[in-house]
Design a protein around this motif. Structure first.
Motif, mmCIF file in Angstrom:
data_model
loop_
_atom_site.group_PDB
_atom_site.id
_atom_site.type_symbol
_atom_site.label_atom_id
_atom_site.label_comp_id
_atom_site.label_asym_id
_atom_site.label_seq_id
_atom_site.Cartn_x
_atom_site.Cartn_y
_atom_site.Cartn_z
ATOM 1 N N LYS A 52 0.827 -1.199 0.000
ATOM 2 C CA LYS A 52 0.000 0.000 0.000
ATOM 3 C C LYS A 52 0.865 1.254 0.000
ATOM 4 O O LYS A 52 0.602 2.198 -0.751
ATOM 5 N N GLN A 53 1.930 1.274 0.803
ATOM 6 C CA GLN A 53 2.785 2.462 0.857
ATOM 7 C C GLN A 53 3.505 2.692 -0.458
ATOM 8 O O GLN A 53 3.604 3.831 -0.923
ATOM 9 N N CYS A 54 4.001 1.632 -1.082
ATOM 10 C CA CYS A 54 4.642 1.785 -2.398
ATOM 11 C C CYS A 54 3.676 2.434 -3.380
ATOM 12 O O CYS A 54 4.045 3.362 -4.112
ATOM 13 N N LEU A 55 2.444 1.949 -3.394
ATOM 14 C CA LEU A 55 1.449 2.474 -4.339
ATOM 15 C C LEU A 55 1.016 3.893 -3.977
ATOM 16 O O LEU A 55 0.769 4.712 -4.869
ATOM 17 N N LEU A 56 0.950 4.209 -2.694
ATOM 18 C CA LEU A 56 0.634 5.587 -2.298
ATOM 19 C C LEU A 56 1.753 6.535 -2.723
ATOM 20 O O LEU A 56 1.500 7.673 -3.117
ATOM 21 N N ASN A 57 2.992 6.068 -2.675
ATOM 22 C CA ASN A 57 4.116 6.882 -3.144
ATOM 23 C C ASN A 57 3.996 7.120 -4.652
ATOM 24 O O ASN A 57 4.216 8.236 -5.128
ATOM 25 N N ILE A 58 3.638 6.077 -5.389
ATOM 26 C CA ILE A 58 3.445 6.221 -6.835
ATOM 27 C C ILE A 58 2.295 7.181 -7.123
ATOM 28 O O ILE A 58 2.392 8.044 -7.992
ATOM 29 N N LYS A 59 1.221 7.066 -6.359
ATOM 30 C CA LYS A 59 0.077 7.964 -6.529
ATOM 31 C C LYS A 59 0.491 9.415 -6.283
ATOM 32 O O LYS A 59 0.098 10.317 -7.038
ATOM 33 N N ALA A 60 1.291 9.663 -5.251
ATOM 34 C CA ALA A 60 1.755 11.024 -4.951
ATOM 35 C C ALA A 60 2.608 11.581 -6.087
ATOM 36 O O ALA A 60 2.496 12.758 -6.439
ATOM 37 N N ILE A 61 3.436 10.743 -6.675
ATOM 38 C CA ILE A 61 4.268 11.177 -7.803
ATOM 39 C C ILE A 61 3.387 11.477 -9.013
ATOM 40 O O ILE A 61 3.595 12.475 -9.707
ATOM 41 N N CYS A 62 2.389 10.628 -9.248
ATOM 42 C CA CYS A 62 1.438 10.900 -10.335
ATOM 43 C C CYS A 62 0.753 12.245 -10.110
ATOM 44 O O CYS A 62 0.633 13.048 -11.046
ATOM 45 N N GLU A 63 0.301 12.495 -8.905
ATOM 46 C CA GLU A 63 -0.367 13.764 -8.597
ATOM 47 C C GLU A 63 0.558 14.954 -8.822
ATOM 48 O O GLU A 63 0.130 15.993 -9.309
ATOM 49 N N ALA A 64 1.840 14.794 -8.504
ATOM 50 C CA ALA A 64 2.804 15.869 -8.749
ATOM 51 C C ALA A 64 2.951 16.138 -10.243
ATOM 52 O O ALA A 64 3.272 17.259 -10.647
ATOM 53 N N ALA A 65 2.722 15.108 -11.046
ATOM 54 C CA ALA A 65 2.769 15.247 -12.512
ATOM 55 C C ALA A 65 1.400 15.611 -13.085
ATOM 56 O O ALA A 65 1.225 15.638 -14.296
ATOM 57 N N LYS A 66 0.426 15.819 -12.207
ATOM 58 C CA LYS A 66 -0.937 16.218 -12.583
ATOM 59 C C LYS A 66 -1.683 15.136 -13.367
ATOM 60 O O LYS A 66 -2.409 15.408 -14.313
ATOM 61 N N ILE A 67 -1.462 13.877 -12.938
ATOM 62 C CA ILE A 67 -2.185 12.737 -13.507
ATOM 63 C C ILE A 67 -2.677 11.856 -12.355
ATOM 64 O O ILE A 67 -2.392 12.130 -11.188
ATOM 65 N N THR A 68 -3.389 10.779 -12.705
ATOM 66 C CA THR A 68 -3.874 9.837 -11.698
ATOM 67 C C THR A 68 -3.300 8.449 -11.967
ATOM 68 O O THR A 68 -2.645 8.222 -12.994
ATOM 69 N N LEU A 69 -3.605 7.529 -11.066
ATOM 70 C CA LEU A 69 -3.183 6.147 -11.275
ATOM 71 C C LEU A 69 -3.766 5.572 -12.561
ATOM 72 O O LEU A 69 -3.209 4.647 -13.141
#
Length: 126
Positions: A52-69
């Motif tokens: 879950k934490q790995c995926l939340l980190n990926i989600k945060a990076i996506c959000e920084a790039a203005k996209i979603t999972l």
């Protein structure tokens, strides 16, 4: 020209690399360990919490790039023990929902900081 994506909502790189790079129409997200960016520690010691934490980190990076999972098209999962596959898969399915990117999951000899899992991803920006 490539663009670096960086957010404090995901752990900073522990080496000479970026959290993510935009190259053309794609976002390449470096392997994410199960590190909580606030505490700097593993989110937990079990595979479900670490996944879950790995995926939340990926989600945060996506959000920084203005996209979603939902923009993710490919995921590579590195497991310390392939016997964790089913438990990892449950958490993965919960976070991705109906979106099903192409994926590989393999067992590796060792993951940095002796994590149980590391996950990297590629997203299509369009």
């Amino acid at each position: 020209m490539n663009k670096t994506i960086q957010t404090d909502k995901a752990p900073f790189a522990i080496g000479p690399y970026s959290q993510a790079i935009v190259a053309g129409d794609f976002l390449y997200i470096s392997g994410q360990l199960p590190i909580n960016s606030v505490t700097g520690e593993f989110a937990g010691k079990d595979i479900t919490t670490q996944t879950k934490q790995c995926l939340l980190n990926i989600k945060a990076i996506c959000e920084a790039a203005k996209i979603t999972l939902n923009h993710i098209v490919k995921v590579n999962i590195f497991l310390q023990d392939l016997n964790h596959f089913m438990d990892m898969n449950v958490v993965y399915g919960e976070l991705f929902g109906d979106h099903k990117p192409a994926r590989a999951a393999v067992q590796v000899a060792r993951i940095p900081k002796d994590a149980l899992i590391e996950i990297e991803a590629i997203a299509y920006l369009k």
